[in-house]
Design an enzyme around this catalytic site. Structure first.
Site, PDB file in Angstrom:
ATOM      1  N   ASN A  97      44.732  24.623  25.668  1.00 58.31           N
ATOM      2  CA  ASN A  97      43.954  25.763  25.051  1.00 58.31           C
ATOM      3  C   ASN A  97      42.787  25.817  25.780  1.00 58.31           C
ATOM      4  O   ASN A  97      41.801  25.833  25.132  1.00 58.31           O
ATOM      5  CB  ASN A  97      43.837  25.607  23.430  1.00 58.31           C
ATOM      6  CG  ASN A  97      43.087  24.442  23.080  1.00 58.31           C
ATOM      7  OD1 ASN A  97      43.166  23.343  24.123  1.00 58.31           O
ATOM      8  ND2 ASN A  97      42.309  24.485  22.010  1.00 58.31           N
ATOM      9  N   LYS A 103      53.198  23.637  23.826  1.00 62.25           N
ATOM     10  CA  LYS A 103      52.372  23.677  22.604  1.00 62.25           C
ATOM     11  C   LYS A 103      52.446  25.102  21.861  1.00 62.25           C
ATOM     12  O   LYS A 103      52.364  26.037  22.498  1.00 62.25           O
ATOM     13  CB  LYS A 103      50.744  23.490  22.774  1.00 62.25           C
ATOM     14  CG  LYS A 103      50.042  23.205  21.745  1.00 62.25           C
ATOM     15  CD  LYS A 103      50.081  22.143  20.815  1.00 62.25           C
ATOM     16  CE  LYS A 103      49.227  22.141  19.325  1.00 62.25           C
ATOM     17  NZ  LYS A 103      47.923  21.959  19.643  1.00 62.25           N
ATOM     18  N   HIS A 128      50.961  23.218  16.232  1.00 64.70           N
ATOM     19  CA  HIS A 128      49.722  23.245  15.264  1.00 64.70           C
ATOM     20  C   HIS A 128      50.118  23.895  14.010  1.00 64.70           C
ATOM     21  O   HIS A 128      50.463  25.027  13.646  1.00 64.70           O
ATOM     22  CB  HIS A 128      48.654  24.061  15.943  1.00 64.70           C
ATOM     23  CG  HIS A 128      47.304  23.869  15.135  1.00 64.70           C
ATOM     24  ND1 HIS A 128      46.150  23.377  15.396  1.00 64.70           N
ATOM     25  CD2 HIS A 128      47.147  24.488  13.765  1.00 64.70           C
ATOM     26  CE1 HIS A 128      45.303  23.480  14.215  1.00 64.70           C
ATOM     27  NE2 HIS A 128      45.972  24.186  13.392  1.00 64.70           N
ATOM     28  N   LEU A 164      39.953  21.331  13.036  1.00 64.79           N
ATOM     29  CA  LEU A 164      40.814  21.927  12.400  1.00 64.79           C
ATOM     30  C   LEU A 164      42.355  21.158  12.640  1.00 64.79           C
ATOM     31  O   LEU A 164      42.359  20.763  13.866  1.00 64.79           O
ATOM     32  CB  LEU A 164      41.239  23.319  12.991  1.00 64.79           C
ATOM     33  CG  LEU A 164      40.147  24.529  12.115  1.00 64.79           C
ATOM     34  CD1 LEU A 164      40.021  25.826  13.061  1.00 64.79           C
ATOM     35  CD2 LEU A 164      40.396  24.574  10.668  1.00 64.79           C
ATOM     36  N   ASP A 204      43.227  13.987  18.790  1.00 62.99           N
ATOM     37  CA  ASP A 204      42.625  15.395  18.738  1.00 62.99           C
ATOM     38  C   ASP A 204      41.144  15.132  19.247  1.00 62.99           C
ATOM     39  O   ASP A 204      40.460  16.253  18.605  1.00 62.99           O
ATOM     40  CB  ASP A 204      43.024  16.021  17.479  1.00 62.99           C
ATOM     41  CG  ASP A 204      42.558  17.468  17.558  1.00 62.99           C
ATOM     42  OD1 ASP A 204      42.608  18.324  18.672  1.00 62.99           O
ATOM     43  OD2 ASP A 204      42.742  18.027  16.241  1.00 62.99           O
ATOM     44  N   HIS A 252      32.835  19.602  22.032  1.00 61.61           N
ATOM     45  CA  HIS A 252      32.196  20.928  21.927  1.00 61.61           C
ATOM     46  C   HIS A 252      30.603  20.750  22.301  1.00 61.61           C
ATOM     47  O   HIS A 252      30.362  19.644  21.387  1.00 61.61           O
ATOM     48  CB  HIS A 252      32.200  21.854  20.628  1.00 61.61           C
ATOM     49  CG  HIS A 252      33.688  22.427  20.541  1.00 61.61           C
ATOM     50  ND1 HIS A 252      34.234  23.469  21.292  1.00 61.61           N
ATOM     51  CD2 HIS A 252      34.672  22.064  19.773  1.00 61.61           C
ATOM     52  CE1 HIS A 252      35.370  23.819  20.781  1.00 61.61           C
ATOM     53  NE2 HIS A 252      35.747  22.900  19.947  1.00 61.61           N
TER      54      HIS A 252
HETATM   55  C1  NCD Z   1      40.640  21.820  18.848  1.00 61.82           C
HETATM   56  C2  NCD Z   1      39.573  22.315  20.102  1.00 61.82           C
HETATM   57  O1  NCD Z   1      38.446  22.369  19.672  1.00 61.82           O
HETATM   58  O2  NCD Z   1      40.374  22.731  21.032  1.00 61.82           O
HETATM   59  N1  NCD Z   1      39.759  21.902  17.500  1.00 61.82           N
HETATM   60  C3  NCD Z   1      40.195  21.038  16.526  1.00 61.82           C
HETATM   61  O3  NCD Z   1      39.310  21.216  15.514  1.00 61.82           O
HETATM   62  N2  NCD Z   1      41.111  20.180  16.585  1.00 61.82           N
HETATM   63  C4  NCD Z   1      41.956  22.819  18.475  1.00 61.82           C
HETATM   64  C5  NCD Z   1      43.030  22.236  17.844  1.00 61.82           C
HETATM   65  O4  NCD Z   1      43.622  21.310  18.131  1.00 61.82           O
HETATM   66  O5  NCD Z   1      42.997  22.709  16.622  1.00 61.82           O
HETATM   67 ZN    ZN Z   2      43.780  19.409  18.942  1.00 61.44          ZN
END
Ligand code: NCD
Ligand code: ZN
Length: 350
Positions: free
Chosen positions: A45, A103, A140, A223, A251, A255
């Site tokens: 992503n 995915k 997801h 998420l 996961d 950020h």
């Molecule tokens: C993920 C992301 O920031 O790319 N964020 C998250 O909260 N897990 C995306 C995802 O896996 O949902």
């Molecule tokens: Zn993820």
């Protein structure tokens, strides 16, 4: 595995769900994973996403260029499924060894998912081709209907999307990514071995109170969203009982702090740096250290039908509590590390 009370030598782990982003952030976060993992399933992503075999090939070479000389780490790439993905592109990418899985993001479910799938029926032909070729589909598993309460989106996804898909394509190998509810763990337990699930360290060690009580804490916003304690206990049961269908996907989703602490803060927890130490401590606290290796090192490789790692990782329990830094400094800004809010004594032997 060899173990005594204070030392554990296991097959080197893998991370079956990882976000490393690109460019400078990627360079800064990658070492946190290859310090303890041999391989990782790399999420597609990006902005723009990894849509083709060619995109995957160039992302893989950027990743490899970012890895320090002498480090053995294999990124396992994935394609991002859209309404327009062609079965031929998936099959060719897989057959050339460019990707290990595809995915599925329901459009709008999470960070950079707006190019995802809006109508699952439309992608059934691609999924049927994947089923024939035994290519894993990583899901997801949350509905995006704004009418559905955010805490119920996983359970509703299972009912409305996953169950019909499983009935239509029972041979399709599916990983329900980052399961967070007892509905998900019991669904997986009642299905065939074609259905596996990853579980994150943060969903195993904290519940939604850490995000929402005593002040709102955006560093725990991810998420699928953290759930109530009874769900965490179901996840612990699934991860620690030795069932082969459950395996580690951190996961880890870095950020920059500026993007987390904002009027519309991003979802994602950056847990890669101490994921292994935290899990060792959690399994130890639960008297389940014997099942750590299966969860972090064996079940995922077996599900993906990849060889188990030959290298080993040794963990030891120190008398001194592990001090985890709060922040990773990158050229683009700071990223806050996941704080498990529990004392950790386990460490990785250098
Ligand atoms: C993920 C992301 O920031 O790319 N964020 C998250 O909260 N897990 C995306 C995802 O896996 O949902
Ligand atoms: Zn993820």
């Amino acid at each position: 595995m060899t173990a005594n009370k204070n030392e554990l030598k296991i097959t080197k782990p893998d991370d079956w769900h990882l976000h490393i982003r690109d460019t400078e952030i990627m360079k800064a976060v990658l070492p946190a994973t290859y310090r303890w993992a041999s391989r990782a399933i790399i999420m597609p992503n990006l902005e723009p996403p990894i849509l083709t075999g060619a995109n995957a090939r160039s992302y893989a070479s950027r990743i490899k260029e970012s890895i320090e000389a002498g480090v053995e780490f294999e990124p396992l790439l994935t394609l991002y499924l859209t309404q327009d993905t062609l079965a031929d592109e998936v099959l060719a990418s897989y057959n050339q060894g460019l990707i290990k899985a595809v995915k599925l993001y329901p459009a709008g479910a999470t960070t950079n998912s707006h190019n995802g799938v809006t109508d699952i029926q439309k992608v059934y032909p691609v999924l049927a081709a994947m089923s024939d070729a035994a290519i894993p589909l990583l899901i997801h598993g949350e509905v995006t209907d704004p009418q559905i309460d955010i805490f119920d989106r996983e359970a509703v996804f299972i009912e409305q999307i996953l169950e019909p898909l499983r009935r239509e394509l029972p041979d399709l190998r599916i990983v329900m990514e980052h399961v967070t509810t007892k509905e998900a763990t019991s669904y997986v337990l009642n299905e065939s071995e074609n259905l596996g699930a990853t579980i994150t360290p943060h969903h195993l060690v904290v519940n939604r109170n850490v995000m929402l009580s005593g002040g709102i804490n955006p560093h725990y916003y991810c998420l699928p969203i953290l759930k109530r304690e009874s769900h965490r206990l179901a996840l612990i049961d699934a991860a620690t009982k030795g069932d082969k269908r459950f395996f580690l996907g951190t996961d880890s989703a870095p950020h920059l702090d500026g993007a987390k602490i904002d009027v519309c803060g991003c979802a994602g927890v950056f847990n890669a740096p101490f994921a292994m130490e935290i899990l060792a401590q959690l399994f130890d606290n639960l008297g389940a250290l014997d099942n750590l290796e299966g969860f972090v090192s064996l079940h995922g490789a077996d599900f993906y039908k990849l060889p188990r790692n030959k290298e080993k990782l040794t963990l030891f329990k120190s008398d001194i509590m592990l001090e985890m830094p709060k922040t990773l400094h990158t050229k683009q800004g700071n990223i806050t590390l996941f704080d498990p809010l529990m004392p950790v004594y386990w460490q990785i032997m250098k």
